[in-house]
Design an enzyme around this catalytic site. Structure first.
Site: not given
Length: 395
Positions: A273, A333, A347
């Site tokens: 990520c 994340h 993402h």
């Protein structure tokens, strides 16, 4: 520093009042820990692995650090107490690596691992032509520091080492940057010729000249080859002509849709990520911190109310576990806000794809909405943790 001075006073008091060796060592470890917190709070970007023990009526300090200031602070503390000690600390880089304290990535992608072995966790990656500082050596692995200051280990086959003069000379030469997702470097200016190596998005090589529809290029280890001119561009021109806009952040991000997820990956061959957000910003002229938990500490805080109302396209969204009275906030994340009416962000999770914060959309991401921590703006923000490559080019 106030805590450090307080701990040092306690050590001095203990030493002068009772001269108890175990208490002295405990106190000095407290001083050592205070120095570590000040000069190397994040072990991913700084080394301070120093310990203190007591042998044969002497304090022994041993370990390694790349912080000369932290090292000197520790020595000054010991000397101020008039303590007899043996110094076994390594200041990295040292004689183990000799004069070749610099390197460039010599493969399309180099894998940089948490430990000096191929089976270790992948920490990050480097792209062809990436400059590196060499800090240490262990067998066939070198401990290197990347431009974002990330420190870990790479095998010798992935880099070409240089001394300071060679490193500076390479940096001043004209370069080309590869702007397609994937491609090849050929032995001749002909795509049917032998392939020297593959090359991926963001790879950089030295410019030698033009041959028909090809750039002649040189690797850090002096190999030469040819890249299609339609797949690369002069690096300085590319950088100076970059427009670091919200629209170009989106365009770059969407050009990576479908790229596979790879823990530790920061290349078009696979990315996690934060590797994805890092690559998007790199191709827009910025070097940003490596991990999501580092990226959240850069830029400007936006969306304090956590309702997505204050966000602009290109802002980074962070997700994880919120802090409570017993635990600290945990960032796990990150994604990029696309700023459209569908409340979408892009993402890397499984692969690079677009999700939405709107429960009425088919791509609604309920899990990430429930663990949303806040956002940061990088575009237009001056921050020591955000390196503007264009500004450096003008120096």
């Amino acid at each position: 520093m106030k805590l450090f001075k307080y701990v040092l006073l306690l050590v001095a008091f203990t030493y002068l009042s009772c001269n108890n060796n175990s208490l002295l060592v405990t106190g000095l470890k407290g001083v050592n820990e205070s120095i570590k917190k000040e000069y190397a709070p994040d072990k991913r970007v700084a080394i301070y692995d120093i310990d203190l023990d007591y042998y044969d009526d002497k304090i022994v300090v041993s370990g390694e650090t790349d912080s000369k200031i932290g090292y000197q602070k520790l020595l000054d503390s010991l000397k101020s107490l008039d303590i007899d000690f043996i110094n076994k600390i390594r200041i990295l880089p040292d004689t183990v690596i000799g004069n070749n304290k610099f390197a460039f990535a010599n493969n399309s992608v180099i894998n940089i691992r948490s430990e000096p072995k191929h089976s270790a966790e992948l920490g990050t990656q480097g792209l062809l032509g990436m400059p590196l500082k060499i800090l240490d050596k262990n067998g066939d692995f070198y401990r290197v520091q990347t431009p974002d200051k990330y420190i870990s280990w790479v095998d010798k086959g992935g880099i070409h080492r240089m001394n300071k003069g060679e490193f500076d000379a390479w940096n001043t030469r004209k370069k080309v940057i590869f702007t397609k997702n994937f491609g090849y470097v050929y032995a001749e200016p002909n795509e049917n010729s032998t392939i020297i190596s593959d090359i991926s998005l963001g790879g950089i090589l030295k410019f030698i000249g033009n041959r028909n529809n090809f750039f002649e290029v040189e690797y850090p280890d002096n190999r030469t080859g040819f890249i299609k001119r339609e797949e690369a561009v002069n690096y300085d021109s590319w950088l100076m002509n970059l427009i670091s806009s919200e629209e170009n952040i989106e365009k770059t991000a969407k050009s990576m849709e479908g790229f596979p997820y790879l823990w530790g990956g920061t290349s078009s061959k696979g990315m996690d990520c934060s590797g994805f957000t890092k690559m998007v910003y790199l191709m827009n002229g910025f070097v940003i911190p490596r991990d999501a938990s580092q990226q959240i500490n850069a830029g400007k805080i936006v969306d304090n109310k956590l309702n997505f109302a204050d966000l602009q396209k290109g802002d980074l969204l962070f997700f994880g576990t919120k802090a409570d009275e017993n635990t600290k906030q945990r960032v796990v994340h990150v994604g990029i806000w696309l700023g459209n009416e569908k409340m979408e962000f892009i993402h890397a999770s499984g692969n690079v794809h677009v999700s939405s914060m709107d429960e009425n959309q088919t791509n609604f991401d309920e899990m990430n909405k429930n663990r949303y921590l806040g956002s940061r703006r990088y575009l237009g923000i001056k921050d020591k943790n955000i390196i503007d490559l264009k500004a450096r080019l003008k120096l």
